[in-house]
Design an enzyme around this catalytic site. Structure first.
Site, PDB file in Angstrom:
ATOM      1  N   SER A 123     -65.874  13.528  -4.772  1.00 14.19           N
ATOM      2  CA  SER A 123     -67.119  14.046  -3.795  1.00 14.19           C
ATOM      3  C   SER A 123     -68.552  14.746  -4.106  1.00 14.19           C
ATOM      4  O   SER A 123     -67.922  15.349  -4.681  1.00 14.19           O
ATOM      5  CB  SER A 123     -66.517  14.845  -2.596  1.00 14.19           C
ATOM      6  OG  SER A 123     -66.853  15.210  -1.941  1.00 14.19           O
ATOM      7  N   GLY A 124     -68.887  14.062  -4.181  1.00 22.64           N
ATOM      8  CA  GLY A 124     -70.220  14.487  -4.358  1.00 22.64           C
ATOM      9  C   GLY A 124     -70.184  14.324  -5.979  1.00 22.64           C
ATOM     10  O   GLY A 124     -71.791  14.856  -6.387  1.00 22.64           O
ATOM     11  N   THR A 178     -71.467   6.833  -3.626  1.00 24.54           N
ATOM     12  CA  THR A 178     -72.545   6.484  -3.027  1.00 24.54           C
ATOM     13  C   THR A 178     -73.967   5.704  -3.026  1.00 24.54           C
ATOM     14  O   THR A 178     -74.502   4.990  -2.755  1.00 24.54           O
ATOM     15  CB  THR A 178     -72.292   7.270  -1.158  1.00 24.54           C
ATOM     16  OG1 THR A 178     -71.481   7.578  -1.277  1.00 24.54           O
ATOM     17  CG2 THR A 178     -73.251   6.204  -0.416  1.00 24.54           C
ATOM     18  N   ASN A 220     -69.616  18.768  -1.779  1.00 25.82           N
ATOM     19  CA  ASN A 220     -70.534  17.516  -0.722  1.00 25.82           C
ATOM     20  C   ASN A 220     -70.618  17.420   0.400  1.00 25.82           C
ATOM     21  O   ASN A 220     -69.316  17.969   1.429  1.00 25.82           O
ATOM     22  CB  ASN A 220     -69.788  16.092  -1.301  1.00 25.82           C
ATOM     23  CG  ASN A 220     -71.653  14.764  -0.600  1.00 25.82           C
ATOM     24  OD1 ASN A 220     -72.453  15.633  -0.251  1.00 25.82           O
ATOM     25  ND2 ASN A 220     -70.289  13.705  -1.484  1.00 25.82           N
ATOM     26  N   SER A 224     -69.959  14.045   2.733  1.00 27.92           N
ATOM     27  CA  SER A 224     -69.367  13.302   1.507  1.00 27.92           C
ATOM     28  C   SER A 224     -68.863  11.778   2.244  1.00 27.92           C
ATOM     29  O   SER A 224     -68.531  12.472   3.318  1.00 27.92           O
ATOM     30  CB  SER A 224     -67.991  13.695   1.268  1.00 27.92           C
ATOM     31  OG  SER A 224     -66.875  13.586   0.257  1.00 27.92           O
ATOM     32  N   SER A 225     -68.297  10.626   1.643  1.00 26.52           N
ATOM     33  CA  SER A 225     -67.886   9.318   2.550  1.00 26.52           C
ATOM     34  C   SER A 225     -66.402   9.529   2.427  1.00 26.52           C
ATOM     35  O   SER A 225     -65.236   9.807   1.480  1.00 26.52           O
ATOM     36  CB  SER A 225     -67.824   8.268   1.671  1.00 26.52           C
ATOM     37  OG  SER A 225     -69.352   7.547   1.359  1.00 26.52           O
ATOM     38  N   GLY A 266     -61.768   9.176  -5.489  1.00 25.96           N
ATOM     39  CA  GLY A 266     -61.597   9.325  -6.914  1.00 25.96           C
ATOM     40  C   GLY A 266     -59.817  10.158  -6.629  1.00 25.96           C
ATOM     41  O   GLY A 266     -59.312  10.394  -5.950  1.00 25.96           O
ATOM     42  N   GLU A 326     -57.217  13.107  -7.224  1.00 24.54           N
ATOM     43  CA  GLU A 326     -57.220  14.916  -6.477  1.00 24.54           C
ATOM     44  C   GLU A 326     -56.355  15.219  -6.669  1.00 24.54           C
ATOM     45  O   GLU A 326     -55.310  15.309  -6.203  1.00 24.54           O
ATOM     46  CB  GLU A 326     -58.043  14.237  -4.864  1.00 24.54           C
ATOM     47  CG  GLU A 326     -59.218  13.659  -4.029  1.00 24.54           C
ATOM     48  CD  GLU A 326     -58.850  14.188  -2.847  1.00 24.54           C
ATOM     49  OE1 GLU A 326     -58.249  13.966  -1.905  1.00 24.54           O
ATOM     50  OE2 GLU A 326     -60.462  13.280  -2.191  1.00 24.54           O
TER      51      GLU A 326
END
Length: 883
Positions: free
Chosen positions: A77-78, A82, A132, A135-136, A359, A361
């Protein structure tokens, strides 16, 4: 690897098949149309690493190979997944856009349409996380379709792994999906209170108080306006918008339901019915029936329907499950609406897909969601390993390299089987969800009994390792990216995600058309049908993951890995440990490990000869020599073994580190040559300077001597007389000079006459040689024509010779065939003769037997004949007597 990423901060880097992109946390002017044109049609290694190079390779492969392509963009995330997805789609839209016709209004491009979908999907699918602010929380696969002319046709979106659990729980430093905060900030208070029945303070709702409400980088008012504009462009009706907002508000109100356990029975009561009544109003269903279905749902026992009291824990789990169901169905409907807007009805040929997914985690508290995400990444890494194995195998086969191939995709098989195969962690979880009295701890005991100290990828943490942890892990799984400890709290509830059939039936019969349409498939089923249709979260995840893998297996993949450089979002700052952790989680180090098992470095023979012949210049013979032979000579001269290098058809392959060693030797050799050259140059310059200084020294001595003589002679009377008489001596010298000039002129005239005679002779000789050349050219033309005629005659004779050869071959075949026939006839003759001889022998044997039995056959016949005659005579005598 970390040093390379740090040195390329703000730029992309290639690592094997990966393009590694580091989030710079600031804008760089490297994504403009000029850069797009710069990368168009270029090979991967011609220009610096860039996501545009990966996109162009995918587009070129699609056109040349007529095969669907996919680009897998993963990262934490971050990390910028995207944003990189947007840049890849921007590239596809730019190179695949059809030129506008004269007089035709400019239409919105596919890129613009996808961009218009972003505000909607980000509002309902993005949230703030630790790293983030936007974050998606879902994975998406965007397919950009192209027609037969390789121009853009349309696009569509598929989503995976929506983190719907975030709706009901967030970590302390995180918050819920953006849409809930945009409702409170973007809508008027009157609309919130009258239409959505909400209080204007978001902190009063349980689903919004688990995390931060204020995020400085997220302007909820501006984002709400963008969301509204996007819905206008995507043709959302006013009824659809209001229905979606009512469902979102209803989830918040529904989540505020407070329950009180009854002391007399297992049932419970609602303490404050106002929230559930408001939710029922927003859902357009009867409030009393809603409460009744929640607290005492009707279940079928045998052939009768009875009411079953639910305790407070069961009701609250049902509330959360229903809220998550509503949110997921709304999100699914939004995806379908966006796809409808992106569909242009143009014919499609092939597509380039972009996968944007979370990705690997590893957190301090890893639960069911992390297991699903990590299983997905484990499968994606296996897909990459297998793809790399296929590419390496094809490369080695094409080059004729003999090597023991290893399918590195099998390295991850053990961990994948541990999680998803029968009697694995997720199947055992599904099985445990069926048992009525099963708990998280009973499930944990079964997992430990099944896999503890038996499976190489499974382990149980020691008491020392979990001491002092707030959420200690119950077991560890050894993934490719590292060991991850998982805590099984609420796993059964999260996996079963029990939905109240009575409430679903109310939703299906809702007076709100939007909600009724979303739940039209929830028809009440019998016990047998319910068992067949029962789907746990793990089952749906497996089904979705298998669909994703099947789609990826039908495409040719490309890979982009995104990295977070630091946790403070500071431009220019690099945290080596964080980058190394991500490289391990993203599979970059795994990919490097796989490549190092074979011959990772390879170079074309001409390039190798040009670059490294300096290391064995004396060993290469003078004149022309093939690059492959020269490469072999260089490798032998450098003492490289067969295990360190392999000679292919067009390339030479090296083990890991060998090419680096050659580079060091080349640098040392170049340094030696340049040092010698510099020494020679400095020596030449020094000698030149020394010679100049020496000549200056001699000149100074001569100058000094002349000056001294001048000072001695300037007052001498005889010198004064000489200086006065010297000009008079030049007159007498002029006559001698005139005679000398006349002599020179006479010699010059003689030489001119001689030169003219020689020129005339040379011209005559040239004319003669030119005539001879013409005669020779004519003869050469005649000979050439004769040679052509002879060659034509030779070709004709060769053709006739081939015809005669064909006839001879045909005759030889016929002769061979006749010989075979003759041989068959002779064989048959011999067989007949042998049979005849056998019959003759048999006849002689029978004749001999006859002789032994009664003598001559004719004598016997005569004797029999005589006896017959006598008998006849005897019969005739009585007849005559009677007469």
């Amino acid at each position: 690897v970390v040093s390379t990423q740090s040195g390329h901060y703000g730029r992309d880097t290639y690592s094997g098949l990966f393009c590694v992109a580091v989030n710079p946390y600031k804008r760089f002017p490297i994504y403009t149309d000029t850069v797009i044109n710069h990368y168009r049609g270029k090979k991967k290694g011609e220009l610096p690493p860039h996501v545009f190079a990966i996109a162009d390779n995918a587009y070129s492969d699609m056109i040349q190979n007529r095969e669907n392509q996919s680009i897998l963009i993963t990262g934490e995330s971050g990390a910028g997944k995207t944003e990189n997805t947007k840049k890849v789609i921007q590239y596809f839209a730019s190179i695949g856009a059809a030129p506008a016709k004269d007089g035709e209004a400019k239409k919105m491009s596919v890129e613009d349409q996808v961009v218009m979908c972003n505000p909607v999907l980000e509002a309902y699918g993005n949230a703030k996380t630790v790293r983030n602010d936007n974050s998606s929380r879902f994975g998406k696969f965007i397919r950009v379709h192209f027609g037969k002319d390789s121009k853009l046709a349309s696009a569509d979106i598929e989503y995976y792994l929506l983190e719907k659990a975030r709706l009901t729980y967030q970590n302390p430093e995180e918050r819920n999906f953006h849409i809930f905060y945009q409702i409170f900030k973007g809508l008027t208070q009157e609309y919130q209170t009258n239409t959505l029945l909400l209080d204007t303070d978001p902190n009063k709702y349980k689903f919004l108080t688990n995390g931060d409400v204020q995020v400085p980088s997220q302007d909820d008012v501006a984002l709400w306006k963008e969301n509204e504009e996007a819905m206008d462009i995507l043709n959302f009706t006013a009824e659809e918008r209001e229905s979606i907002l009512k469902l979102m508000s209803g989830c918040l109100l529904f989540g505020n339901t407070s329950l009180k356990q009854n002391k007399r029975d297992e049932g419970c009561e609602i303490e404050t019915p106002v929230f559930i009544e408001k939710a029922a109003t927003l859902f357009s269903i009867p409030g009393a029936d809603f409460i009744k279905c929640l607290l005492k749902p009707r279940v079928k026992v045998g052939t009768e329907m009875v009411q079953k009291s639910q305790n407070s824990e069961q009701v609250y789990f049902a509330v959360k499950a229903l809220c998550k169901s509503i949110f997921e169905r709304v999100f699914k409907w939004l995806i379908a609406k966006c796809n409808h807007a992106l569909d242009t009805k143009k014919p499609r040929q092939h597509y380039c897909g972009v996968l944007d997914i979370a990705g690997f985690e590893i957190f301090d508290f890893n639960t069911f969601e992390q297991l699903c995400i990590n299983l997905t990444n484990e499968r994606l890494q296996q897909f990459f390993n297998h793809h790399m194995f296929i590419l390496e195998q094809e490369e080695y086969k094409k080059e004729g390299i003999v090597w023991q191939f290893i399918d590195f995709g099998l390295d991850l098989e053990a961990a994948i089987e541990l999680m998803e195969k029968p009697m694995g962690i997720l199947p055992m979880l599904d099985e445990e969800c069926v048992f009525p009295k099963a708990t998280d701890m009973t499930y944990l005991d079964k997992v430990k009994a099944q896999h503890g100290k038996k499976h190489p990828k499974f382990s149980v943490p020691s008491i020392k390792e979990i001491k002092g942890m707030e959420h200690p892990p119950h077991f560890n799984i050894h993934h490719y990216a590292g060991v991850v400890g998982y805590n099984v709290e609420d796993w059964l509830t999260k996996n079963a995600d029990p939905l109240n059939d009575n409430v679903l039936d109310l939703f299906r019969k809702s007076a709100m058309p939007f909600m009724a349409t979303m739940y039209e498939d929830c028809v009440p089923a019998g016990p047998k049908d319910r068992k067949k249709t029962f789907q746990t979260t793990a089952m749906m995840h497996k089904k979705s993951l298998n669909a994703l893998m099947n789609m990826l297996n039908s495409t040719y993949p490309h890979f982009i890995r995104c990295l977070v450089p630091n946790n403070t979002k500071t431009p220019g700052k690099v945290e080596a440990e964080l980058i190394l952790h991500q490289l391990r989680c993203n599979g970059v180090l795994e990919g490097i490990r796989i490549v190092r098992q074979g011959f990772p470095n390879r170079i074309l023979y001409p390039e190798f000869k040009q670059r490294y012949q300096i290391l064995a210049a004396s060993a290469i013979p003078q004149g022309f020599i093939e690059a492959k032979e020269a490469t072999s000579i260089i490798c032998k001269a450098l003492g490289l073994t067969d295990d360190e290098h392999k000679m292919g058809n067009t390339k030479v392959f090296f083990r890991a580190g060998v090419l680096g060693r050659l580079e060091d030797l080349r640098d040392a050799r170049i340094t030696e040559i340049l040092t010698g050259f510099q020494a020679l140059a400095r020596g030449w310059l020094s000698r030149k300077i020394f010679k100049k200084l020496f000549e200056q020294r001699v000149g100074v001595v001569v100058l000094q001597r002349n000056i001294r003589q001048h000072f001695v002679l300037r007052n001498w009377p005889w010198w004064k007389l000489f200086t006065k008489v010297k000009p008079l001596l030049s007159i007498a010298r002029q006559e001698e000079e005139i005679r000398a000039k006349e002599e020179e002129m006479k010699k010059a005239l003689e030489e001119a006459e001689k030169t003219a005679a020689e020129k005339k002779a040379l011209e005559e000789k040239y004319t003669k040689l030119e005539d001879e050349r013409k005669n020779i050219a004519e003869e050469l033309d005649k000979e050439r024509q004769a040679a052509i005629d002879a060659e034509n005659l030779c070709m004709d004779l060769n053709g006739k010779l081939r015809e005669r050869d064909d006839e001879i071959n045909e005759l030889i075949d016929r002769i061979e065939e006749e010989e075979d026939n003759n041989f068959a006839v002779a064989t048959a003759k011999r067989e007949v003769e042998a049979a005849l001889k056998a019959k003759c022998d048999e006849y002689e044997e029978l004749e001999n037997k006859l002789k032994d039995a009664g003598g001559n056959l004719s004598a016997k016949e005569q004797e029999i004949k005589d006896k017959l005659d006598e008998l006849i005579k005897k019969k005739k005598v009585p007849t005559a007597t009677l007469r």
